[in-house]
Design a protein around this motif. Structure first.
Motif, PDB file in Angstrom:
ATOM      1  N   VAL A   1       0.831  -1.154   0.556  1.00  0.00           N
ATOM      2  CA  VAL A   1      -0.098  -0.028  -0.347  1.00  0.00           C
ATOM      3  C   VAL A   1       0.991   1.557   0.051  1.00  0.00           C
ATOM      4  CG1 VAL A   1      -1.571   1.511   1.540  1.00  0.00           C
ATOM      5  CG2 VAL A   1      -1.995  -1.023   1.265  1.00  0.00           C
ATOM      6  N   ASP A   2       0.451   2.408  -0.885  1.00  0.00           N
ATOM      7  CA  ASP A   2       1.696   3.723  -0.855  1.00  0.00           C
ATOM      8  C   ASP A   2       2.025   4.279   0.699  1.00  0.00           C
ATOM      9  OD1 ASP A   2       2.362   3.028  -3.930  1.00  0.00           O
ATOM     10  OD2 ASP A   2       0.132   4.420  -3.732  1.00  0.00           O
ATOM     11  N   ASP A   3       2.619   4.379   0.856  1.00  0.00           N
ATOM     12  CA  ASP A   3       2.661   4.602   2.399  1.00  0.00           C
ATOM     13  C   ASP A   3       4.288   5.567   1.992  1.00  0.00           C
ATOM     14  OD1 ASP A   3       4.210   5.093   5.253  1.00  0.00           O
ATOM     15  OD2 ASP A   3       2.635   3.992   5.775  1.00  0.00           O
TER      16      ASP A   3
ATOM     17  N   GLN B   1       7.668 -14.659   8.809  1.00  0.00           N
ATOM     18  CA  GLN B   1       6.080 -16.132   9.025  1.00  0.00           C
ATOM     19  C   GLN B   1       5.649 -15.932   9.937  1.00  0.00           C
ATOM     20  OE1 GLN B   1       6.571 -19.195   6.527  1.00  0.00           O
ATOM     21  NE2 GLN B   1       7.300 -18.559   5.453  1.00  0.00           N
ATOM     22  N   ASN B   2       5.926 -16.137  11.218  1.00  0.00           N
ATOM     23  CA  ASN B   2       5.527 -15.512  12.944  1.00  0.00           C
ATOM     24  C   ASN B   2       4.941 -14.791  13.023  1.00  0.00           C
ATOM     25  OD1 ASN B   2       6.368 -18.538  12.864  1.00  0.00           O
ATOM     26  ND2 ASN B   2       7.840 -18.459  13.451  1.00  0.00           N
ATOM     27  N   ALA B   3       5.583 -13.529  12.601  1.00  0.00           N
ATOM     28  CA  ALA B   3       5.243 -12.428  13.255  1.00  0.00           C
ATOM     29  C   ALA B   3       4.034 -11.707  12.324  1.00  0.00           C
ATOM     30  CB  ALA B   3       6.503 -11.259  13.410  1.00  0.00           C
ATOM     31  N   ARG B   4       3.986 -12.258  10.278  1.00  0.00           N
ATOM     32  CA  ARG B   4       3.270 -12.238   9.727  1.00  0.00           C
ATOM     33  C   ARG B   4       3.579 -10.796   9.254  1.00  0.00           C
ATOM     34  NH1 ARG B   4       1.241 -15.435   7.192  1.00  0.00           N
ATOM     35  NH2 ARG B   4      -0.936 -13.771   6.429  1.00  0.00           N
ATOM     36  N   ARG B   5       4.755 -10.572   9.035  1.00  0.00           N
ATOM     37  CA  ARG B   5       4.811  -9.066   9.162  1.00  0.00           C
ATOM     38  C   ARG B   5       6.449  -9.428   7.643  1.00  0.00           C
ATOM     39  NH1 ARG B   5       5.938  -5.940  14.789  1.00  0.00           N
ATOM     40  NH2 ARG B   5       4.661  -3.920  14.059  1.00  0.00           N
ATOM     41  N   LEU B   6       6.534  -8.432   6.876  1.00  0.00           N
ATOM     42  CA  LEU B   6       7.358  -8.173   6.427  1.00  0.00           C
ATOM     43  C   LEU B   6       8.274  -7.521   6.119  1.00  0.00           C
ATOM     44  CD1 LEU B   6       8.910  -9.454   3.393  1.00  0.00           C
ATOM     45  CD2 LEU B   6       7.734  -7.546   2.654  1.00  0.00           C
ATOM     46  N   TRP B   7       9.587  -7.571   6.652  1.00  0.00           N
ATOM     47  CA  TRP B   7      10.265  -5.973   6.774  1.00  0.00           C
ATOM     48  C   TRP B   7      11.410  -5.676   5.538  1.00  0.00           C
ATOM     49  CZ3 TRP B   7      10.602  -4.755  12.396  1.00  0.00           C
ATOM     50  CH2 TRP B   7       9.909  -5.296  12.472  1.00  0.00           C
ATOM     51  N   GLY B   8      11.760  -4.585   5.700  1.00  0.00           N
ATOM     52  CA  GLY B   8      12.694  -4.136   4.458  1.00  0.00           C
ATOM     53  C   GLY B   8      13.526  -3.257   5.056  1.00  0.00           C
ATOM     54  N   ALA B   9      14.495  -2.591   4.445  1.00  0.00           N
ATOM     55  CA  ALA B   9      15.212  -1.836   4.513  1.00  0.00           C
ATOM     56  C   ALA B   9      15.091  -0.315   3.249  1.00  0.00           C
ATOM     57  CB  ALA B   9      16.495  -1.895   4.384  1.00  0.00           C
ATOM     58  N   SER B  10      14.989   0.734   3.691  1.00  0.00           N
ATOM     59  CA  SER B  10      14.817   1.482   3.045  1.00  0.00           C
ATOM     60  C   SER B  10      15.605   3.122   3.089  1.00  0.00           C
ATOM     61  CB  SER B  10      13.110   2.405   3.520  1.00  0.00           C
ATOM     62  OG  SER B  10      12.536   3.692   2.311  1.00  0.00           O
ATOM     63  N   PRO B  11      16.743   2.841   1.983  1.00  0.00           N
ATOM     64  CA  PRO B  11      17.370   3.705   2.016  1.00  0.00           C
ATOM     65  C   PRO B  11      16.820   4.140   1.102  1.00  0.00           C
ATOM     66  CG  PRO B  11      18.416   2.524   1.151  1.00  0.00           C
ATOM     67  CD  PRO B  11      17.284   1.858   1.607  1.00  0.00           C
ATOM     68  N   ASP B  12      16.771   6.730   1.262  1.00  0.00           N
ATOM     69  CA  ASP B  12      16.373   7.802   0.615  1.00  0.00           C
ATOM     70  C   ASP B  12      17.681   8.163  -0.295  1.00  0.00           C
ATOM     71  OD1 ASP B  12      14.721   8.907  -1.062  1.00  0.00           O
ATOM     72  OD2 ASP B  12      14.703  10.500   0.850  1.00  0.00           O
ATOM     73  N   PHE B  13      17.428   7.641  -1.948  1.00  0.00           N
ATOM     74  CA  PHE B  13      18.384   7.562  -3.125  1.00  0.00           C
ATOM     75  C   PHE B  13      18.030   9.018  -3.846  1.00  0.00           C
ATOM     76  CE2 PHE B  13      19.194   2.581  -2.874  1.00  0.00           C
ATOM     77  CZ  PHE B  13      20.242   2.600  -2.422  1.00  0.00           C
TER      78      PHE B  13
ATOM     79  N   PHE C   1      11.550  -0.574   7.918  1.00  0.00           N
ATOM     80  CA  PHE C   1      10.204  -1.288   8.163  1.00  0.00           C
ATOM     81  C   PHE C   1       9.595  -1.868   8.068  1.00  0.00           C
ATOM     82  CE2 PHE C   1      11.145  -1.336   3.143  1.00  0.00           C
ATOM     83  CZ  PHE C   1      10.621  -2.243   2.623  1.00  0.00           C
ATOM     84  N   ALA C   2       8.774  -2.127   8.803  1.00  0.00           N
ATOM     85  CA  ALA C   2       7.605  -3.944   8.765  1.00  0.00           C
ATOM     86  C   ALA C   2       6.328  -3.195   7.641  1.00  0.00           C
ATOM     87  CB  ALA C   2       7.415  -4.327   9.657  1.00  0.00           C
ATOM     88  N   ARG C   3       5.386  -4.072   6.769  1.00  0.00           N
ATOM     89  CA  ARG C   3       4.897  -4.187   6.223  1.00  0.00           C
ATOM     90  C   ARG C   3       3.716  -5.669   7.151  1.00  0.00           C
ATOM     91  NH1 ARG C   3       3.520  -0.595   2.656  1.00  0.00           N
ATOM     92  NH2 ARG C   3       5.194   0.325   1.008  1.00  0.00           N
ATOM     93  N   ASP C   4       2.449  -5.137   7.345  1.00  0.00           N
ATOM     94  CA  ASP C   4       1.611  -6.007   7.474  1.00  0.00           C
ATOM     95  C   ASP C   4       1.482  -7.637   6.466  1.00  0.00           C
ATOM     96  OD1 ASP C   4      -0.982  -7.464   7.537  1.00  0.00           O
ATOM     97  OD2 ASP C   4      -1.319  -6.904   9.388  1.00  0.00           O
ATOM     98  N   ALA C   5       1.980  -8.261   6.492  1.00  0.00           N
ATOM     99  CA  ALA C   5       1.758 -10.054   5.432  1.00  0.00           C
ATOM    100  C   ALA C   5       0.641 -10.178   5.001  1.00  0.00           C
ATOM    101  CB  ALA C   5       1.992 -10.881   6.219  1.00  0.00           C
ATOM    102  N   ASP C   6      -0.756  -9.294   5.450  1.00  0.00           N
ATOM    103  CA  ASP C   6      -2.100  -9.552   4.791  1.00  0.00           C
ATOM    104  C   ASP C   6      -2.219  -8.642   3.787  1.00  0.00           C
ATOM    105  OD1 ASP C   6      -2.672 -11.888   6.107  1.00  0.00           O
ATOM    106  OD2 ASP C   6      -2.876 -11.434   7.812  1.00  0.00           O
ATOM    107  N   THR C   7      -2.127  -7.095   4.404  1.00  0.00           N
ATOM    108  CA  THR C   7      -3.256  -6.019   3.664  1.00  0.00           C
ATOM    109  C   THR C   7      -1.334  -5.361   3.063  1.00  0.00           C
ATOM    110  OG1 THR C   7      -2.128  -3.998   5.619  1.00  0.00           O
ATOM    111  CG2 THR C   7      -4.406  -5.742   5.926  1.00  0.00           C
ATOM    112  N   GLY C   8      -0.575  -5.250   3.444  1.00  0.00           N
ATOM    113  CA  GLY C   8       1.068  -4.384   3.075  1.00  0.00           C
ATOM    114  C   GLY C   8       1.271  -2.987   3.565  1.00  0.00           C
ATOM    115  N   THR C   9       0.268  -3.227   4.169  1.00  0.00           N
ATOM    116  CA  THR C   9       0.827  -1.704   5.214  1.00  0.00           C
ATOM    117  C   THR C   9       1.527  -1.676   6.196  1.00  0.00           C
ATOM    118  OG1 THR C   9      -2.506  -0.999   5.290  1.00  0.00           O
ATOM    119  CG2 THR C   9      -1.101  -0.083   6.980  1.00  0.00           C
TER     120      THR C   9
END
Length: 354
Positions: A95-97, A110-122, A140-148
């Motif tokens: 989801v756009d953020d 998978q256990n936490a139902r989160r997608l983790w990522g690194a976000s450097p601002d290029f 950042f982390a996004r909810d695995a079901d909604t992408g939020t």
């Protein structure tokens, strides 16, 4: 659109060369793979499969993860957009953020139902005077079901979060490319802390040669960390990482590595990685056999002639299947591939490893 983004990338690169050479890691370490051809010595072991073509307008892919349902999630160097690939269906996961502007690495908890990522601002935000104002690098982390986006953590001390490894208990381990350290986020925590600080995690030199810690993976014993230094090609073994002290040693290798990144440990305990090949223009998919064993470790070239590879993924259901993201940024950083025109199409490359 591509030309405008490319110009901003070039401007970013030039500015960082003058202002702070160590952080050039940004693009180069965040970049990724191209055509793969099996080397002669491993032709029987590696099968080159048809690549996945990414949607038009999705530029410079990098981070890659796999959802519990088997779908692939692919992030970008220059956008917060994440592409979801499920069989022949390609759509958007996120989801756009406005708080997320890149995904240079992705890890699925998978256990936490989160997608983790690194976000450097290029790219930054263009100001009225034409300059770009860059926002703080973050995790950042996004909810695995909604992408939020449900959690954003700023990198401390102007650090550069590059790659991540996920521990069996859900802890995250994060390489900092501009500060010689490894950060951690214990399961359930909401603040990053320093796990290891050691000057050996930096790299001497300018430009790409000055890029520090990049790829990271948890070894087959479940606790030891394997960390690559992008500029120098060194790999370090960090044993039993603890807040009260660690043991760290440099891995002996049978041949040098050129810009190691994108670490993953396979079912045999071997370390798979990509070599960016920034100077040579010859990026590789590489295997280090039994990295925790004594003595100089064998280094096997599985595929080569890749375009600045940086990330890979081992399929959860089929461990012989390897995915590699291809950034296509060799046209800017590598003399052999130099061009004013970025690629028209971007891919996820696929290999089957016996």
């Amino acid at each position: 659109m591509k030309n405008r983004v490319f110009r901003k990338l070039v401007e970013w690169y030039a500015a960082r060369r003058v202002a702070r050479p160590r952080t050039i890691l940004g693009l180069s370490v965040a970049l990724a793979l191209s055509l793969g051809a099996a080397s002669a010595s491993h032709a029987a072991q590696l099968e080159v499969l048809d690549p996945i073509v990414l949607p038009a307008g999705f530029l410079y892919p990098n981070g890659i993860a796999q959802a519990p349902d088997g779908a692939l999630l692919v992030g970008s160097v220059v956008s917060g957009q994440i592409v979801k690939i499920n069989g022949g269906n390609i759509g958007r996961f996120d989801v756009d953020d406005p708080s997320v502007f890149a995904s240079t690495t992705l890890r699925f908890g998978q256990n936490a139902r989160r997608l983790w990522g690194a976000s450097p601002d290029f790219l930054g935000i263009e100001q009225p005077d034409g300059r770009s104002q860059r926002r703080a690098h973050r995790i950042f982390a996004r909810d695995a079901d909604t992408g939020t986006v449900d959690l954003v953590l700023m990198m401390p001390d102007a650090g550069f979060g590059n790659d991540m490894a996920l521990g069996a208990d859900g802890s995250l381990f994060i390489t900092d490319t501009s500060v010689p350290r490894i950060l951690t986020l214990p399961a359930g925590a909401n603040r990053l802390s320093i796990l290891v600080t050691d000057q050996r995690l930096s790299s001497d030199g300018k430009g790409i040669d000055g890029v520090g810690a990049a790829g990271i993976a948890v070894a087959s014993d479940g606790s030891t960390l394997l960390v690559g230094i992008y500029g120098s090609g060194a790999i370090f073994v960090i044993e039993k990482p603890k807040a009260d002290g660690t043991q760290m040693r440099r891995l002996e290798l049978q041949r040098p590595l050129e810009n190691p990144d994108g670490f993953a440990v396979d079912r045999n305990g071997d370390l798979l990685l990509v070599e960016g090949g920034v100077a040579s223009g010859n990026g590789k998919l590489t295997r280090i056999v039994d990295p925790l064993a004594e003595g100089p470790r064998p280094v096997e070239t599985l595929a080569e002639d890749l375009d600045m590879p940086v990330n890979l993924l081992i399929d959860a259901a089929d461990p012989a299947l390897i995915y590699v993201t291809e950034s296509g940024l060799g046209h800017r950083f590598t003399e052999r591939r130099r061009s004013d025109v970025p690629p028209e199409t971007f891919y996820v490359r696929r290999y089957r490893l016996d």
